[in-house]
Motif scaffolding. Structure first.
Motif, PDB file in Angstrom:
ATOM      1  N   UNK A 121      39.659  40.682  30.566  1.00  0.00           N
ATOM      2  CA  UNK A 121      40.528  39.326  29.806  1.00  0.00           C
ATOM      3  C   UNK A 121      41.832  38.871  30.970  1.00  0.00           C
ATOM      4  N   UNK A 122      42.269  39.962  31.682  1.00  0.00           N
ATOM      5  CA  UNK A 122      43.333  39.841  32.414  1.00  0.00           C
ATOM      6  C   UNK A 122      43.075  38.886  33.835  1.00  0.00           C
ATOM      7  N   UNK A 123      41.874  38.869  33.962  1.00  0.00           N
ATOM      8  CA  UNK A 123      41.302  37.898  35.335  1.00  0.00           C
ATOM      9  C   UNK A 123      41.921  36.508  35.163  1.00  0.00           C
ATOM     10  N   UNK A 124      41.841  35.752  34.039  1.00  0.00           N
ATOM     11  CA  UNK A 124      42.520  34.377  33.934  1.00  0.00           C
ATOM     12  C   UNK A 124      43.996  34.253  34.362  1.00  0.00           C
ATOM     13  N   UNK A 125      44.637  35.318  33.687  1.00  0.00           N
ATOM     14  CA  UNK A 125      46.170  35.230  33.501  1.00  0.00           C
ATOM     15  C   UNK A 125      46.661  36.078  34.777  1.00  0.00           C
ATOM     16  N   UNK A 126      45.811  36.756  35.745  1.00  0.00           N
ATOM     17  CA  UNK A 126      46.685  37.459  36.780  1.00  0.00           C
ATOM     18  C   UNK A 126      47.042  36.500  37.867  1.00  0.00           C
ATOM     19  N   UNK A 127      46.523  35.230  38.115  1.00  0.00           N
ATOM     20  CA  UNK A 127      47.144  34.247  39.165  1.00  0.00           C
ATOM     21  C   UNK A 127      46.707  34.342  40.588  1.00  0.00           C
ATOM     22  N   UNK A 128      45.611  35.074  40.670  1.00  0.00           N
ATOM     23  CA  UNK A 128      45.529  35.401  42.165  1.00  0.00           C
ATOM     24  C   UNK A 128      44.861  34.156  42.830  1.00  0.00           C
ATOM     25  N   UNK A 129      44.980  33.917  44.121  1.00  0.00           N
ATOM     26  CA  UNK A 129      44.579  33.013  45.080  1.00  0.00           C
ATOM     27  C   UNK A 129      43.894  33.507  46.358  1.00  0.00           C
ATOM     28  N   UNK A 130      43.568  32.820  47.202  1.00  0.00           N
ATOM     29  CA  UNK A 130      42.963  33.063  48.435  1.00  0.00           C
ATOM     30  C   UNK A 130      41.588  33.775  48.619  1.00  0.00           C
ATOM     31  N   UNK A 131      40.691  33.600  47.403  1.00  0.00           N
ATOM     32  CA  UNK A 131      39.265  34.115  47.505  1.00  0.00           C
ATOM     33  C   UNK A 131      39.271  35.490  46.800  1.00  0.00           C
ATOM     34  N   UNK A 132      38.091  36.066  47.033  1.00  0.00           N
ATOM     35  CA  UNK A 132      37.904  37.352  46.164  1.00  0.00           C
ATOM     36  C   UNK A 132      38.885  38.388  46.512  1.00  0.00           C
ATOM     37  N   UNK A 133      39.276  38.460  47.760  1.00  0.00           N
ATOM     38  CA  UNK A 133      40.230  39.546  48.048  1.00  0.00           C
ATOM     39  C   UNK A 133      41.755  39.329  47.193  1.00  0.00           C
ATOM     40  N   UNK A 134      42.007  37.904  47.372  1.00  0.00           N
ATOM     41  CA  UNK A 134      43.329  37.794  46.908  1.00  0.00           C
ATOM     42  C   UNK A 134      43.197  38.028  45.224  1.00  0.00           C
ATOM     43  N   UNK A 135      42.165  37.435  44.537  1.00  0.00           N
ATOM     44  CA  UNK A 135      41.897  37.677  43.055  1.00  0.00           C
ATOM     45  C   UNK A 135      41.956  38.938  42.851  1.00  0.00           C
ATOM     46  N   UNK A 136      41.205  40.008  43.317  1.00  0.00           N
ATOM     47  CA  UNK A 136      40.810  41.430  43.449  1.00  0.00           C
ATOM     48  C   UNK A 136      42.587  42.011  43.225  1.00  0.00           C
ATOM     49  N   UNK A 137      43.202  41.725  44.247  1.00  0.00           N
ATOM     50  CA  UNK A 137      44.607  42.108  44.494  1.00  0.00           C
ATOM     51  C   UNK A 137      45.369  41.781  43.134  1.00  0.00           C
ATOM     52  N   UNK A 138      45.387  40.570  42.721  1.00  0.00           N
ATOM     53  CA  UNK A 138      46.034  40.037  41.801  1.00  0.00           C
ATOM     54  C   UNK A 138      45.714  40.706  40.470  1.00  0.00           C
ATOM     55  N   UNK A 139      44.331  41.084  40.338  1.00  0.00           N
ATOM     56  CA  UNK A 139      43.940  41.749  39.017  1.00  0.00           C
ATOM     57  C   UNK A 139      44.554  43.314  38.993  1.00  0.00           C
ATOM     58  N   UNK A 140      44.323  43.967  40.341  1.00  0.00           N
ATOM     59  CA  UNK A 140      44.996  45.298  40.396  1.00  0.00           C
ATOM     60  C   UNK A 140      46.526  45.284  40.009  1.00  0.00           C
ATOM     61  N   UNK A 141      47.252  44.149  40.715  1.00  0.00           N
ATOM     62  CA  UNK A 141      48.591  44.343  40.352  1.00  0.00           C
ATOM     63  C   UNK A 141      48.891  44.154  39.006  1.00  0.00           C
ATOM     64  N   UNK A 142      48.007  43.047  38.390  1.00  0.00           N
ATOM     65  CA  UNK A 142      48.531  42.866  37.045  1.00  0.00           C
ATOM     66  C   UNK A 142      48.159  43.896  36.016  1.00  0.00           C
ATOM     67  N   UNK A 143      46.942  44.830  36.265  1.00  0.00           N
ATOM     68  CA  UNK A 143      46.776  46.019  35.494  1.00  0.00           C
ATOM     69  C   UNK A 143      48.019  46.970  35.929  1.00  0.00           C
ATOM     70  N   UNK A 144      48.514  47.019  37.095  1.00  0.00           N
ATOM     71  CA  UNK A 144      49.648  48.093  37.132  1.00  0.00           C
ATOM     72  C   UNK A 144      50.911  47.561  36.457  1.00  0.00           C
ATOM     73  N   UNK A 145      51.126  46.474  36.396  1.00  0.00           N
ATOM     74  CA  UNK A 145      52.402  46.013  35.919  1.00  0.00           C
ATOM     75  C   UNK A 145      52.193  46.018  34.470  1.00  0.00           C
ATOM     76  N   UNK A 146      51.144  45.694  33.877  1.00  0.00           N
ATOM     77  CA  UNK A 146      50.938  45.554  32.299  1.00  0.00           C
ATOM     78  C   UNK A 146      50.294  47.082  31.965  1.00  0.00           C
ATOM     79  N   UNK A 147      50.407  47.992  32.370  1.00  0.00           N
ATOM     80  CA  UNK A 147      49.725  49.212  32.148  1.00  0.00           C
ATOM     81  C   UNK A 147      50.226  49.734  30.584  1.00  0.00           C
ATOM     82  N   UNK A 148      51.308  49.493  30.219  1.00  0.00           N
ATOM     83  CA  UNK A 148      51.932  49.826  28.941  1.00  0.00           C
ATOM     84  C   UNK A 148      50.977  49.225  27.840  1.00  0.00           C
ATOM     85  N   UNK A 149      50.707  47.947  28.034  1.00  0.00           N
ATOM     86  CA  UNK A 149      49.926  47.327  27.078  1.00  0.00           C
ATOM     87  C   UNK A 149      48.392  47.958  26.956  1.00  0.00           C
ATOM     88  N   UNK A 150      47.827  48.268  28.094  1.00  0.00           N
ATOM     89  CA  UNK A 150      46.649  49.016  28.334  1.00  0.00           C
ATOM     90  C   UNK A 150      46.549  50.240  27.785  1.00  0.00           C
TER      91      UNK A 150
END
Length: 186
Positions: A121-150
């Motif tokens: 579910x965090x994929x749409x709100x992660x805000x990645x750009x620049x292809x698959x690599x950019x989207x993957x890094x945005x998801x990983x960053x969002x998971x790290x930043x919002x780990x409390x909710x997780x």
């Protein structure tokens, strides 16, 4: 060569004491035992009983959690520009429902499913750009930043499944003590 039993074991019959003769002390006095009035059921419990109570398999609970979080993440992105707080707050009840609706045989799956659903579910709100690599890094960053909710949602699911498992074990133990286990395999 060992022979295996093909039928169910039959319970052993206990010898019964003979019935006393009529007119003896055994049937002389009978005292009625007053029954307790049933306890009133709180209104919150009555409201919870009216809610749907599906029993999902592990795969079904995973699909429910992932699809719900993906829909909520997409709606959050469309309506609120990807507010992480709203997404996290909405994740907690989805975690609770996933843990409540998974069937007893798959209880261990709920705390495993919930973080996966959060990630989907965090994929749409992660805000990645620049292809698959950019989207993957945005998801990983969002998971790290919002780990409390997780962690919070996983904790909610874990507590609910532990309580459900303890209640199931207690129910089985009571059933075994009262002799209700006649239909169980030996």
């Amino acid at each position: 060569m060992e022979q295996h039993r093909t039928g169910r074991p039959r319970p052993r019959q206990q010898p019964q004491a003979p019935l006393p003769a009529p007119g003896t002390l055994a049937d002389a006095t009978v005292y009625p035992v007053p029954t307790r009035p049933p306890r009133p059921v709180p209104p919150l419990v009555l409201a919870l009983r009216r809610l749907p109570n599906p029993r999902l398999t592990g795969l079904g609970a995973g699909l429910f959690g992932a699809a719900t979080m993906l829909a909520l993440g997409s709606l959050d992105q469309l309506l609120l520009d990807g507010s992480a707080i709203v997404y996290g707050v909405l994740f907690l009840p989805v975690s609770a429902l996933t843990a409540l609706w998974v069937r007893e045989a798959d209880l261990v799956m709920a705390p495993i499913i919930v973080p996966i659903a959060f990630t989907v579910g965090i994929v749409p709100i992660s805000g990645g750009s620049g292809g698959f690599g950019g989207q993957t890094m945005a998801v990983v960053t969002a998971l790290a930043v919002h780990a409390g909710w997780l962690y919070g949602g996983t904790l909610v699911a874990g507590i609910i499944t532990c309580v459900r498992k303890l209640r199931t074990m207690g129910r089985r133990q009571r059933r075994g003590r009262t002799g209700g286990g006649a239909g169980r395999r030996g």
